[in-house]
Scaffold this motif. Structure first.
Motif, short mmCIF file in Angstrom:
data_model
loop_
_atom_site.label_atom_id
_atom_site.label_comp_id
_atom_site.label_asym_id
_atom_site.label_seq_id
_atom_site.Cartn_x
_atom_site.Cartn_y
_atom_site.Cartn_z
N PRO A 66 -13.03 4.27 11.00
CA PRO A 66 -11.99 4.39 9.96
C PRO A 66 -12.59 4.61 8.58
O PRO A 66 -12.34 3.86 7.64
N MET A 67 -13.42 5.63 8.46
CA MET A 67 -14.09 5.92 7.19
C MET A 67 -14.20 7.41 6.93
O MET A 67 -14.24 8.21 7.86
N TRP A 68 -14.22 7.73 5.65
CA TRP A 68 -14.29 9.14 5.21
C TRP A 68 -15.47 9.86 5.86
O TRP A 68 -15.40 11.04 6.13
N ASN A 121 -3.58 -1.33 3.98
CA ASN A 121 -4.34 -2.11 2.99
C ASN A 121 -3.40 -3.16 2.40
O ASN A 121 -2.40 -2.79 1.79
N LYS A 125 -2.10 -5.75 -5.81
CA LYS A 125 -1.49 -4.77 -6.72
C LYS A 125 -0.42 -3.91 -6.03
O LYS A 125 0.23 -3.09 -6.67
N LYS A 128 -0.60 -0.61 0.80
CA LYS A 128 -0.65 0.84 1.06
C LYS A 128 -0.77 1.08 2.55
O LYS A 128 -1.44 0.30 3.25
N ALA A 173 -12.84 6.61 -7.18
CA ALA A 173 -12.69 5.17 -6.99
C ALA A 173 -12.09 4.48 -8.21
O ALA A 173 -12.59 4.64 -9.33
P1 M7G Z 1 -9.64 0.86 -0.50
O1 M7G Z 1 -9.88 -0.38 0.26
O2 M7G Z 1 -9.25 2.05 0.29
O3 M7G Z 1 -8.47 0.65 -1.57
O4 M7G Z 1 -10.91 1.27 -1.34
P2 M7G Z 1 -8.32 -0.42 -2.79
O5 M7G Z 1 -8.98 0.23 -3.97
O6 M7G Z 1 -6.85 -0.51 -2.98
O7 M7G Z 1 -8.93 -1.72 -2.39
C1 M7G Z 1 -11.66 0.35 -2.07
C2 M7G Z 1 -13.12 0.73 -2.04
O8 M7G Z 1 -13.60 0.58 -0.70
C3 M7G Z 1 -13.44 2.16 -2.38
O9 M7G Z 1 -13.54 2.37 -3.76
C4 M7G Z 1 -14.76 2.33 -1.69
O10 M7G Z 1 -15.79 1.71 -2.44
C5 M7G Z 1 -14.58 1.55 -0.42
N1 M7G Z 1 -14.10 2.43 0.66
C6 M7G Z 1 -12.83 2.64 1.06
N2 M7G Z 1 -12.81 3.55 2.06
C7 M7G Z 1 -11.65 4.02 2.76
C8 M7G Z 1 -14.10 3.92 2.31
C9 M7G Z 1 -14.70 4.82 3.24
O11 M7G Z 1 -14.05 5.46 4.06
N3 M7G Z 1 -16.04 4.91 3.19
C10 M7G Z 1 -16.79 4.19 2.29
N4 M7G Z 1 -18.11 4.34 2.29
N5 M7G Z 1 -16.24 3.34 1.40
C11 M7G Z 1 -14.91 3.20 1.41
#
Ligand code: M7G
Length: 183
Positions: A66-68, A121, A125, A128, A173
């Protein structure tokens, strides 16, 4: 015999531990490939609304992380549903279950193969839900998935949801990512 699903799906759970990297905090929980095993799992785990703030659930096709960065996601993006704080009580769990059922039931018809998974998520705040697709360039498929989502979740015509490319989210980010499609 149990009712087989078209795909095998894997549940992931994210819990923020400051001593670990984001990637290390993603834990693979279990995979299932029947309707009955889906419901046993669903009934056994906490509702999304009962998770601590900062936690995520992700359900992805088996083999896709589940990651980019995963090969299956790196050209893709997500339809993003932003929930207001007061929607946690009534909408969050309903939307999440409906999306899980759409995915495991292959409700996106011929576009189902473009579905990678979905993420919820839980955030102070505002919660999502993202539905991740494989290829942001496949505009017709992305749009059909977005329209189907809105219809299945009963999102009103006055509400717009946006699709964001992971490569754009990655470099943004903390700030807002532009929508590449809206529906
Ligand atoms: P989030 O959890 O998707 O949302 O991302 P939020 O900002 O509401 O908490 C928070 C942070 O998690 C991002 O800025 C990244 O640092 C890290 N992150 C999130 N995603 C989905 C990824 C991902 O797919 N890969 C990596 N390496 N980091 C991620």
């Amino acid at each position: 015999i149990k009712h087989p699903l078209q795909n095998t799906w894997t549940l992931w759970y994210y819990e923020n531990d400051r001593n670990k990297t984001w990637e290390e905090n993603q834990r693979e929980i279990i995979s299932f490939d029947t309707a009955e095993d889906f419901w046993s799992l669903y009934n056994h785990i906490k509702m999304a609304s009962d998770l601590h703030q900062g936690c995520d659930y992700s359900l992805f096709k088996k083999g896709i992380r589940p990651m980019w960065e995963d090969d299956a996601n790196k050209q893709g993006g997500r339809w993003l549903i932003n929930l207001a704080k007061n929607q946690r009580a009534n909408e969050l769990d309903k939307y999440w279950l409906e999306i899980l059922l759409c995915m495991i039931g292959e409700a996106f018809d011929e576009n189902s193969e473009d579905i990678c998974g979905a993420v919820v998520n839980v955030r102070s705040k505002g919660d999502k839900i993202g539905v991740w697709t494989a290829d942001a360039q496949k505009s017709q498929s992305v749009m059909e998935i977005g329209r189907k989502l809105k219809q299945r979740l009963n999102i009103g015509r006055n509400v717009t949801i946006g699709y964001q490319i992971h490569k754009d989210t990655m470099v943004k980010a903390g700030s807002v990512t532009k929508n590449t499609y809206t529906v």
